[in-house]
Design a protein around this motif. Structure first.
Motif, PDB file in Angstrom:
ATOM      1  N   ALA A   1       7.815  48.888  24.712  1.00  0.00           N
ATOM      2  CA  ALA A   1       7.229  47.595  24.351  1.00  0.00           C
ATOM      3  C   ALA A   1       7.745  47.103  23.011  1.00  0.00           C
ATOM      4  CB  ALA A   1       5.709  47.717  24.297  1.00  0.00           C
ATOM      5  N   TYR A   2       7.948  45.800  22.928  1.00  0.00           N
ATOM      6  CA  TYR A   2       8.391  45.169  21.685  1.00  0.00           C
ATOM      7  C   TYR A   2       7.455  43.993  21.397  1.00  0.00           C
ATOM      8  CZ  TYR A   2      12.249  48.043  23.009  1.00  0.00           C
ATOM      9  OH  TYR A   2      12.979  49.118  23.391  1.00  0.00           O
ATOM     10  N   VAL A   3       7.084  43.876  20.141  1.00  0.00           N
ATOM     11  CA  VAL A   3       6.141  42.812  19.774  1.00  0.00           C
ATOM     12  C   VAL A   3       6.783  41.955  18.682  1.00  0.00           C
ATOM     13  CG1 VAL A   3       3.745  42.327  19.097  1.00  0.00           C
ATOM     14  CG2 VAL A   3       4.298  44.486  20.249  1.00  0.00           C
ATOM     15  N   PRO A   4       7.530  40.908  19.071  1.00  0.00           N
ATOM     16  CA  PRO A   4       8.177  40.082  18.048  1.00  0.00           C
ATOM     17  C   PRO A   4       7.180  39.166  17.343  1.00  0.00           C
ATOM     18  CG  PRO A   4       8.716  39.259  20.239  1.00  0.00           C
ATOM     19  CD  PRO A   4       7.895  40.491  20.434  1.00  0.00           C
ATOM     20  N   CYS A   5       6.040  38.932  17.962  1.00  0.00           N
ATOM     21  CA  CYS A   5       5.091  37.967  17.396  1.00  0.00           C
ATOM     22  C   CYS A   5       3.764  38.666  17.144  1.00  0.00           C
ATOM     23  CB  CYS A   5       4.945  36.811  18.389  1.00  0.00           C
ATOM     24  SG  CYS A   5       3.811  35.547  17.853  1.00  0.00           S
ATOM     25  N   ASP A   6       3.554  39.089  15.890  1.00  0.00           N
ATOM     26  CA  ASP A   6       2.296  39.754  15.531  1.00  0.00           C
ATOM     27  C   ASP A   6       1.828  39.199  14.187  1.00  0.00           C
ATOM     28  OD1 ASP A   6       0.163  41.461  15.209  1.00  0.00           O
ATOM     29  OD2 ASP A   6       1.373  43.181  14.619  1.00  0.00           O
ATOM     30  N   PRO A   7       1.358  37.951  14.176  1.00  0.00           N
ATOM     31  CA  PRO A   7       1.022  37.312  12.894  1.00  0.00           C
ATOM     32  C   PRO A   7      -0.148  37.961  12.168  1.00  0.00           C
ATOM     33  CG  PRO A   7       0.994  35.725  14.715  1.00  0.00           C
ATOM     34  CD  PRO A   7       1.093  37.071  15.321  1.00  0.00           C
ATOM     35  N   LYS A   8      -0.954  38.792  12.870  1.00  0.00           N
ATOM     36  CA  LYS A   8      -2.074  39.439  12.176  1.00  0.00           C
ATOM     37  C   LYS A   8      -1.739  40.881  11.794  1.00  0.00           C
ATOM     38  CE  LYS A   8      -5.753  37.028  14.666  1.00  0.00           C
ATOM     39  NZ  LYS A   8      -6.748  37.349  15.703  1.00  0.00           N
ATOM     40  N   GLY A   9      -0.592  41.356  12.212  1.00  0.00           N
ATOM     41  CA  GLY A   9      -0.187  42.730  11.880  1.00  0.00           C
ATOM     42  C   GLY A   9      -1.061  43.786  12.552  1.00  0.00           C
TER      43      GLY A   9
END
Ligand SMILES: Nc1ncnc2c1ncn2[C@@H]1O[C@H](COP(=O)(O)OP(=O)(O)OP(=O)(O)O)[C@@H](O)[C@H]1O
Ligand SMILES: [Mg+2]
Length: 468
Positions: free
Chosen positions: A137-145
C-alpha cells in the motif's frame, strides 16, 4: 462401546496405558470421586467429551447442513472486514479477486462518510490485513499524518514533507522502468507524466486552463530541460521558461522573445515551488529513494496542512503523488493499494482531478486499486457547474470506482447519494442511521451492510480521537 471407540481414537492410547502412565497419588483424596464426576459432567479432562463420530465435509456441503451458518458476503476469498449485519456471516473483500471474478469492473474504491464515521479506519483495516495476502500500500495523500503510525507498525516507511524539513522529492523523477516496457515507450511515458504534472501545477496555481501558446511554451521548456540533464528538476524547467533555448524556439518556428511572453505566467505559477513558500520540497534531486520491497510507504504532509493553505496542499499532493505513482508504475509490482485520504481536498481542483483521472485509467494496467476517501458525494459535484468539464471528470472518477463504501451520510446528502449511486429506499434509510464503523458496501450487482470488527491492537493504532 461407541464412547470407548471415540475415546481411543481421540487419545491415541488405550485405557490401560493411560492408567499406567498416571502419576501415583501418595494420599488419595477424599473428594477424588466427586472431583472426577464433576470433570466428566463439565466435559473437561476425561477424554470422553466427544460423543459423536468425527465428520469432515467441505463448506459447500456444510452450508446446506447448517444453512444459518453459511457465509455472507461476496465470496470466500479476500481480507476479513467484519460481519455482514443481515446474514451474521463474515464479510471478506479483495478488489483483485472480485475483478477477476467479474463481480466488479475495476478495482478502485470510493469511501464516503461524515466526519469521524470511520472512513480511515475502514481503509486502514482493509489495507493492513491485506498485507498478509502479499498486497502492498502507498498513501500519497495523508494531510493529517495519521498513516505514519500504521506504516511504522507494519514495517513500512513514511516520508515527511513540509517547508524546512530535510526531505526533498523530485516529482520529475522517472521511476523504475518496468521490464515489459521498451526504451522508446518508456521515454514517451516519462515525458507525458512530467508534462502532465507541469501542466497541472501551472493550471492549479493560475486557477484556469492553459491556453495553446502556454502549452507550447511548457512543451519547449521541458524539452530544453530534458536535453540538458537526464533527470530535469522543476527549477530547470522554470529557467527554460524564463530563458527559452533559441534553437528549440526556432525549430518550433517561434521567436525566442515571443516564447518568453507566452510562457511568462506559467513560469511565475510554477516558480512558487522553487522560490515561494513551497521551496525546498520539490525543487531539486530527490533526497530519498523509493524502496519497492516495503509493504507500505506513506507521504505525511501534515506539516504543511496545519497552516490550512489548501492551494499549497494541492500542489504538494500533485508533486508527491506524481513521484509516488512514477515509482509504482510497474505492472509486475504486484497488487497495490494507493490511498488518497482526505481526497475531497484534492478534488476541489479541476486540474488535479484531470491528472488523477488519467492516472486512474493507467493504474488498472498496473494492478493498482485506488482508494479515494471523501466526506460526501457532493464533493464530486462541487468541482464545477452542471455540464462543465470538471464536473464530468469528477463523475467519471465515481464511475471508475466499482466499489462504493458508504458510511453515515448527513440527511441533506441522502437524495444526491441515492441518485448518484442508484440506491433503493431501504439502502438510503440504512445509510442515514449507520453507527460508527458500519457501512453499506455497494458493488455493481449487490450491496451489503458490514460492521467493521477491529482487533484491540487496531483500535489503538487507528485511533484518531486521541488528539481531541
Ligand atoms: N467500528 C468502530 N467502532 C468504534 N469506533 C470506531 C470504529 N471505527 C472507527 N472508530 C473510531 O472513530 C474515530 C474516527 O475514526 P476515523 O478516523 O476512521 O474516522 P474518519 O471518518 O476517517 O474521520 P475524519 O472524517 O476525521 O477523517 C477513531 O478514533 C476510531 O478509533
Ligand atoms: Mg479520516
Amino acid at each position: 462401546m461407541k464412547q470407548q471407540t471415540a475415546y481411543y481414537e481421540l487419545d491415541g492410547t488405550d485405557r490401560a496405558t493411560r492408567r499406567a502412565n498416571r502419576t501415583p497419588r501418595t494420599r488419595p483424596s477424599k473428594n477424588r470421586k466427586s472431583a472426577e464426576s464433576l470433570e466428566a459432567a463439565s466435559g473437561r479432562g476425561s477424554g470422553r467429551r466427544l460423543l459423536v463420530d468425527k465428520h469432515r465435509a467441505t463448506t459447500r456441503i456444510l452450508q446446506v447442513a447448517y444453512p444459518f451458518l453459511a457465509e455472507g458476503g461476496i465470496g470466500a476469498e479476500g481480507t476479513y472486514i467484519g460481519s455482514d449485519v443481515f446474514s451474521g456471516g463474515s464479510f471478506v473483500y479483495d478488489p483483485w479477486v472480485l475483478y477477476q471474478d467479474r463481480v466488479i469492473t475495476n478495482p478502485n474504491v470510493l469511501l464516503a462518510g461524515v466526519i469521524g464515521s470511520g472512513k480511515s479506519s475502514t481503509a486502514k483495516a482493509l489495507i493492513t490485513r491485506s498485507l498478509a495476502l502479499g498486497h502492498k500500500a502507498y498513501v500519497p495523500c495523508d494531510p493529517k499524518g495519521e498513516w505514519t503510525a500504521v506504516a511504522e507498525a507494519i514495517g513500512g516507511a513514511t516520508i515527511k514533507l513540509g517547508p524546512g524539513l530535510p526531505t526533498r522529492l523530485n516529482p520529475l523523477d522517472a521511476g523504475r522502468q518496468p521490464v515489459t516496457v521498451d526504451a522508446d515507450e518508456w521515454t514517451r511515458i516519462v515525458w507525458s507524466r512530467r508534462r502532465a504534472l507541469l501542466g497541472t501545477l501551472a493550471e492549479s496555481t493560475l486557477g484556469r486552463p492553459l491556453i495553446a501558446v502556454e502549452h507550447t511554451a511548457l512543451d519547449l521548456a521541458l524539452e530544453t530541460a530534458s536535453a540538458q540533464v537526464p533527470t530535469p528538476t522543476i527549477p530547470d524547467v522554470v529557467v527554460a521558461l524564463f530563458a527559452p533555448d533559441s534553437r528549440h524556439a526556432e525549430r518550433a518556428g517561434l521567436k525566442t522573445a515571443s516564447l518568453v511572453d507566452d510562457g511568462r505566467e506559467v513560469a511565475h505559477a510554477i516558480r512558487r515551488l522553487v522560490h515561494g513558500d513551497l521551496s525546498g520540497m520539490f525543487d531539486g534531486p530527490s533526497t530519498t529513494d523509493f524502496d519497492p520491497a516495503l509493504p507500505m510507504v506513506t507521504l505525511d504532509s501534515s506539516w504543511l496542512s496545519s497552516g490550512g493553505d489548501d492551494q499549497a496542499l494541492r500542489l504538494t499532493l500533485a508533486c508527491a503523488s506524481s513521484w509516488l505513482e512514477a515509482a509504482v508504475a510497474d505492472p509486475a509490482g504486484g497488487n497495490r493499494f494507493i490511498v488518497y485520504d482526505e481526497g475531497w481536498r484534492v478534488m476541489r481542483d479541476p486540474a488535479l482531478l484531470r491528472r488523477m483521472q488519467e492516472q486512474w485509467k493507467l493504474s488498472r494496467a498496473w494492478g493498482v486499486s485506488n482508494i479515494l476517501i471523501v466526506h460526501r458525494l457532493s464533493d464530486l459535484a462541487a468541482v464545477g457547474d452542471h455540464g462543465s468539464e470538471a464536473r464530468a471528470l469528477a463523475e467519471g472518477l465515481l464511475a471508475d470506482c466499482s466499489t462504493r463504501i458508504m458510511l453515515r451520510q448527513e440527511s441533506d446528502q441522502l437524495a444526491r447519494t441515492a441518485s448518484l449511486l442508484g440506491l433503493t429506499d431501504v439502502e438510503i434509510a440504512t445509510i442515514a442511521k449507520l453507527p460508527k464503523g458500519r457501512a453499506l458496501w455497494r458493488l455493481p450487482s449487490r450491496s451489503f451492510v458490514v460492521q467493521l470488527i477491529r482487533h484491540a491492537r487496531e483500535v489503538e493504532l487507528f485511533d484518531t480521537d486521541a488528539r481531541m
